[in-house]
Design a protein around this motif. Structure first.
Motif, mmCIF file in Angstrom:
data_model
loop_
_atom_site.group_PDB
_atom_site.id
_atom_site.type_symbol
_atom_site.label_atom_id
_atom_site.label_comp_id
_atom_site.label_asym_id
_atom_site.label_seq_id
_atom_site.Cartn_x
_atom_site.Cartn_y
_atom_site.Cartn_z
ATOM 1 N N LEU A 144 0.824 -1.208 0.000
ATOM 2 C CA LEU A 144 0.000 0.000 0.000
ATOM 3 C C LEU A 144 0.860 1.260 0.000
ATOM 4 O O LEU A 144 0.527 2.257 -0.655
ATOM 5 N N HIS A 145 1.965 1.223 0.732
ATOM 6 C CA HIS A 145 2.824 2.408 0.838
ATOM 7 C C HIS A 145 3.416 2.787 -0.510
ATOM 8 O O HIS A 145 3.544 3.980 -0.824
ATOM 9 N N TYR A 146 3.768 1.786 -1.298
ATOM 10 C CA TYR A 146 4.397 2.061 -2.591
ATOM 11 C C TYR A 146 3.390 2.012 -3.753
ATOM 12 O O TYR A 146 3.793 1.941 -4.921
ATOM 13 N N ASN A 147 2.095 2.043 -3.404
ATOM 14 C CA ASN A 147 1.026 2.129 -4.417
ATOM 15 C C ASN A 147 1.176 1.075 -5.515
ATOM 16 O O ASN A 147 1.118 1.377 -6.722
ATOM 17 N N MET A 148 1.370 -0.136 -5.083
ATOM 18 C CA MET A 148 1.527 -1.240 -6.030
ATOM 19 C C MET A 148 0.138 -1.789 -6.375
ATOM 20 O O MET A 148 -0.276 -2.866 -5.920
ATOM 21 N N LEU A 191 -6.332 -1.956 4.511
ATOM 22 C CA LEU A 191 -6.860 -1.361 3.277
ATOM 23 C C LEU A 191 -7.766 -0.170 3.579
ATOM 24 O O LEU A 191 -7.684 0.879 2.944
ATOM 25 N N VAL A 192 -8.640 -0.340 4.555
ATOM 26 C CA VAL A 192 -9.618 0.701 4.881
ATOM 27 C C VAL A 192 -8.931 1.962 5.399
ATOM 28 O O VAL A 192 -9.263 3.083 4.999
ATOM 29 N N THR A 193 -7.984 1.776 6.299
ATOM 30 C CA THR A 193 -7.337 2.932 6.931
ATOM 31 C C THR A 193 -6.322 3.611 6.021
ATOM 32 O O THR A 193 -5.922 4.754 6.287
ATOM 33 N N HIS A 194 -5.890 2.922 4.967
ATOM 34 C CA HIS A 194 -4.884 3.517 4.079
ATOM 35 C C HIS A 194 -5.492 4.590 3.181
ATOM 36 O O HIS A 194 -4.865 5.624 2.936
ATOM 37 N N PHE A 195 -6.695 4.363 2.711
ATOM 38 C CA PHE A 195 -7.323 5.288 1.763
ATOM 39 C C PHE A 195 -8.261 6.237 2.499
ATOM 40 O O PHE A 195 -9.001 5.835 3.399
ATOM 41 N N SER A 236 -0.228 -5.343 -8.002
ATOM 42 C CA SER A 236 -0.043 -6.434 -7.040
ATOM 43 C C SER A 236 -1.231 -6.538 -6.099
ATOM 44 O O SER A 236 -1.689 -7.633 -5.770
ATOM 45 N N LEU A 237 -1.743 -5.384 -5.683
ATOM 46 C CA LEU A 237 -2.880 -5.378 -4.765
ATOM 47 C C LEU A 237 -4.110 -6.007 -5.418
ATOM 48 O O LEU A 237 -4.812 -6.807 -4.796
ATOM 49 N N SER A 238 -4.367 -5.661 -6.651
ATOM 50 C CA SER A 238 -5.538 -6.195 -7.345
ATOM 51 C C SER A 238 -5.447 -7.710 -7.497
ATOM 52 O O SER A 238 -6.421 -8.430 -7.232
ATOM 53 N N SER A 239 -4.291 -8.209 -7.888
ATOM 54 C CA SER A 239 -4.137 -9.662 -8.051
ATOM 55 C C SER A 239 -4.211 -10.391 -6.719
ATOM 56 O O SER A 239 -4.779 -11.491 -6.623
ATOM 57 N N LEU A 240 -3.662 -9.768 -5.678
ATOM 58 C CA LEU A 240 -3.719 -10.399 -4.350
ATOM 59 C C LEU A 240 -5.153 -10.516 -3.858
ATOM 60 O O LEU A 240 -5.558 -11.559 -3.322
ATOM 61 N N LEU A 241 -5.930 -9.448 -4.000
ATOM 62 C CA LEU A 241 -7.316 -9.488 -3.541
ATOM 63 C C LEU A 241 -8.122 -10.529 -4.314
ATOM 64 O O LEU A 241 -8.981 -11.215 -3.742
#
Length: 946
Positions: free
Chosen positions: A522-526, A561-565, A529-534
């Motif tokens: 999340l920090h590096y806005n990947m 995820l919730v607290t990041h955005f 990777s995030l989409s495939s992981l979910l």
């Protein structure tokens, strides 16, 4: 003339014993020393030798006496430094003495002691003691043996210190935990008493039998950590006593004079030969113990005493490390190393070679354990995982000590063969996974993130069962997150971690690994990777049953995820996020929902229809699962506040009908949240007010809002709160021109007043009672706007309020006067030809125009005013407080004089009220004087008649 006996400390001590029995305090000046003895200090004890241990000077003098100053008739045997005094005291002499206390003892660092104590407490909490403990036959004899051991003969040889019993008996015996622990405490006291009576051989023998040898019995399994804590406490006590004795011999000469002061970093050359002889004697006696483990523990207990003999004791420390290699049982050897590291911390040297060797030895032993398939290893009975879990705290403490000094980190990395330097790790050492875990935990963050790939390789190579490999991945992820901004190999690290996680067949392990690295992604806005992981997470959730452990990891991922955005719209748009949320259940789902609502309601308004719908589903889920929250009050209250905040933040803009539909839906879904119902009423009134402000033909919408409130308010259990909401809704109805609705709401408000005492218990709360009275006074002010009821009478509601005062016992005289003054003010206002204010709606006609010139209306007003006036006069004497009674009289008098023209009746009542005030407050009261002046100013009015 008989030759005068020479003074000796031994004879002096005998005289002190006699003086103590006689209850005297004595002083003696001898060779420049001042001795003082308080006979009550040790009252109740008959043993003399313990006096030597009170002050250093006494010990030095007594030792000198034993060697050179005994009377001729005293039989002196060989003096054993461990025994202290062993001769009888035969002849007292009269002399006076007191000892000067010298305290120059060296103690271990306070922080190290605190850390050791804290760690031992956690150790005992981690492995609670079972109610019944199975112990070996030898341990049973020790625990259930005699509670006291007699004095050891003076000619006892060193080999007698070794117990002749061997572990020949088979089987185990059960002992309760209370008995076991109690007996250990008793044995500790016996060792202390033996030492205080100068029977140091017995102290040593007890330490060997009941402490060190108990630690050989690893059959106690989960009780072993607690046994270790209790036993090493005794070992530390013995070591401190030996250290202090030798130190005192170093500081004081034979004649009792102080010869030096030992600093914390003293040299062995400054130690006297006598002190060195005593120290050597201790080490030789311990070296003669046959059993290896007791010999190691006893030498470790007094190991700091090597400093009296040698400046550099590290060779001896390494010798102890090598000796521990001879302990076959893995549990006993692990805790023996644990104690060695603890004792080594007392040394001023900072070399950590022993720590490196201990880690290496433990790595080898654990390697043997994980490679053996049998359930039995050495003397340990039980499965391997239990054995490793018992050893785990010793590994944690060792790693904590290794990486404690920041200046030695680089050296430790090289000596542990992790790499050439902190920045050049090769990641090739075959570490047992549990040791690697605590290496990762204790290493500085900068070392870990600078060598992230090397540590990933180490974790990948460490896959034995001693520790879950996924927890090592997790520990590495947590360390990398601590230095998340300095991580240079983000892509390579995340790719390897995702590959490692994907290979895990167990869902729990898979989620734990991803959870640890989610912050990095999340920090590096990947995003890719995030989409495939979910997507992969949701796919695996659909194919497996989700347990509580897996829910905990999933909860952590979703919360991150919730607290990041900041914008929840973006979160809901994430691939499979809503689907993953639907899979969750129980307390984990409730916690996630609370985080979602907390984050979503940080903004001023929520106006996106899709987001509103999704958040409504989240709130509904939280409402339905509220029983899964841990706390029955705080968490439930927090959940209700979050749902209420969400409802307040929703804004459908100009679509007022849609918003009212939303409120209706909320009332049906959140039926158990009473506080929310109040917010729904307020929101409905706000919608109606917005519709009025727009000045459009939306009367039907306003009626819908009022009807919504008329249905919702009765569902609120508190009549006091209902009253407030009825008044608020009645105002909105009147401003909308809905007079009939307003009359019905006001009638309902008055009915609430009749029930408020029984339900809300206002007799116990003066604050609530004041609130109800304030609402009544507000109602009186609002009635100025309300047209009088032509069918029931213009004064229908004021009369109901007046009759209510007589039926409610919770209304005190003070509150009653406040209400009567408001009613009197209302009556006076209605009597004016023009009311001070009117409703803004053109259809609402005020009483000044509705009843203009109506004689019946004026007569009704006069009758009501007369009743109110007499009620005021009759209420004031009911106040029990004299001072308050006087103030109420003045308050009523001012109200009457302010609002009504004077006639004989009015003037008479005012006079009575001022007389009451004067009798209660005195003629000089300032409030009374002000009231008299005010009434005099109104005199022309009174003269003119009513």
């Amino acid at each position: 003339m008989a030759k005068k006996k020479a003074f000796t400390p031994l004879l002096y001590l005998a005289y002190l014993s006699k003086a103590r029995r006689e209850g005297r305090k004595l002083t003696l000046r001898k060779k420049g020393l001042l001795f003082y003895f308080d006979s009550n200090l040790r009252k109740g004890r008959e043993d003399i030798p313990h006096l030597i241990d009170l002050y250093p000077g006494w010990r030095a003098l007594s030792d000198l006496a034993l060697r050179s100053s005994f009377p001729d008739h005293v039989n002196v045997e060989f003096f054993d430094p461990l025994r202290g005094l062993s001769a009888e005291i035969l002849e007292p002499v009269e002399d006076m003495t007191v000892a000067e206390k010298h305290s120059s003892s060296q103690s271990t660092s306070h922080l190290l002691t605190k850390e050791w104590t804290s760690f031992n407490k956690l150790l005992m909490q981690r492995f609670p003691v079972p109610k019944m403990i199975s112990i070996s036959a030898l341990s049973s004899k020790t625990i259930k043996g005699k509670k006291a051991i007699g004095e050891v003969p003076a000619n006892m040889q060193s080999d007698e210190l070794n117990d002749t019993e061997k572990l020949t008996e088979r089987g185990f015996k059960n002992v309760s935990q209370q008995e076991y622990i109690k007996r250990l405490h008793e044995l500790k006291d016996e060792i202390m008493r033996s030492w205080q009576s100068d029977d140091r051989v017995t102290s040593l023998k007890l330490s060997i039998k009941v402490v060190a040898r108990l630690l050989m019995d690893t059959c106690v399994a989960q009780f072993y950590p607690t046994l270790f804590v209790l036993a090493t406490d005794i070992m530390d006590m013995l070591g401190d006593m030996v250290w202090e004795r030798i130190r005192e011999k170093s500081v004081f000469a034979d004649d009792g004079t102080k010869i030096c002061t030992l600093s914390d970093h003293f040299e062995a050359d400054s130690i006297s030969l006598e002190a060195k002889e005593t120290c050597n004697n201790w080490f030789r006696k311990i070296a003669s113990i046959h059993e290896l483990l007791p010999r190691i523990y006893l030498e470790l207990a007094i190991f700091p005493c090597w400093r009296f003999l040698q400046n550099d004791v590290m060779d001896n420390l390494m010798r102890m490390v090598m000796m521990i290699r001879g302990v076959a049982d893995p549990l006993a050897s692990a805790y023996c190393r644990f104690f060695l590291i603890h004792c080594a911390q007392k040394l001023p040297q900072r070399d950590a070679g022993h720590l490196v060797t201990c880690v290496s030895d433990q790595n080898i032993i654990l390697g043997q354990i994980v490679s053996i398939k049998e359930n039995k290893y050495g003397n340990f009975l039980g499965d391997h995982k239990l054995l490793i879990s018992l050893i785990e705290p010793t590994i944690e403490f060792t790693m904590r000590c290794i990486f404690k000094d920041p200046n030695q980190i680089a050296d430790m990395i090289v000596r542990l063969e992790l790499g050439k330097s902190p920045l050049e790790l090769h990641g090739k050492a075959p570490w047992i996974s549990i040791i690697l875990h605590y290496i990762l935990k204790e290493l500085p963050t900068e070392v870990v993130y600078s060598n992230a790939l090397e540590f990933l390789h180490l974790v990948e190579c460490s896959s034995d069962f001693s520790f879950d490999q996924c927890l090592n991945y997790k520990m590495l992820g947590l360390k990398l997150c601590e230095g998340i901004d300095q991580l240079n190999t983000v892509d390579a690290v995340t790719n390897e971690v995702i590959q490692a996680a994907t290979k895990r067949k167990i869902l729990d392990e898979y989620l734990k690994i991803l959870d640890a690295y989610m912050d990095i992604i999340l920090h590096y806005n990947m995003d890719r990777s995030l989409s495939s992981l979910l997507s992969e997470i949701f796919e695996r959730l659909c194919n497996e049953v989700v347990s509580e452990n897996e829910l905990a990891s999933l909860q952590s991922i979703v919360v991150k995820l919730v607290t990041h955005f900041e914008d929840m719209k973006y979160v809901f748009d994430l691939n499979c996020f809503v689907d993953i949320l639907d899979v969750m259940h129980g307390s984990s789902r409730s916690i996630v929902c609370m985080h979602i609502l907390t984050n979503a309601t940080k903004i001023d308004r929520i106006d996106d229809p899709t987001t509103i719908k999704l958040l409504f589903d989240v709130a509904q889920s939280l409402h339905d699962n509220i029983g899964f929250l841990n706390s029955k009050h705080d968490d439930h209250q927090q959940a209700e506040l979050l749902v209420a905040r969400f409802v307040r933040k929703v804004d459908h803009g100009m679509e007022l009908d849609r918003h009212l539909t939303f409120l209706v839906k909320c009332r049906g879904v959140f039926s158990s949240m009473n506080d929310l119902k109040e917010i729904l009423v307020h929101s409905s009134n706000l919608l109606a007010t917005r519709a009025l402000r727009e000045r459009k033909n939306n009367l039907s919408f306003i009626k819908s809002c009022i009807t919504f409130n008329e249905v919702t308010i009765p569902c609120i259990p508190s009549y006091a709160r209902q009253l407030i909401l009825y008044l608020e809704t009645a105002e909105v109805s009147l401003f909308g021109g809905l007079i009939s609705h307003s009359d019905g709401l006001l009638d309902s408000a008055v009915c609430c007043l009749q029930n408020v005492y029984l339900v809300d218990g206002l007799q116990k709360s003066n604050e609530d009672a004041d609130g109800i009275v304030s609402s009544i006074r507000k109602l009186c002010g609002f009635l100025v706007l309300v047209p009088g009821n032509l069918e029931q009478g213009a004064m229908y509601i004021p009369k109901k309020i007046l009759s209510l005062l007589d039926s409610q016992s919770w209304i005190t005289p003070k509150l009653r006067i406040r209400v009567l003054c408001s009613l009197l003010s209302l009556s006076a206002t209605f009597a004016q030809n023009e009311l001070p204010y009117h409703a803004i709606h053109e259809k609402v006609i005020g009483n000044d125009r509705l009843f203009l010139g109506d004689a019946m209306y004026s007569q009704e007003l006069g009758s009501l005013s007369s009743i109110i006036l007499h009620n005021m006069v009759n209420t004031i004497p009911q106040e029990p407080s004299q001072a308050m009674r006087g103030k109420l009289a003045l308050e009523a008098c001012n109200c009457i004089a302010l609002f009504f023209k004077g006639n004989s009746e009015i003037l008479s009542e005012c006079s009575k009220l001022m007389e009451i005030a004067a009798s209660c407050l005195g003629g000089d009261d300032k409030y009374l004087q002000w009231t008299i002046n005010f009434v005099h100013k109104q005199a022309p009015i009174f003269v003119g008649g009513g």
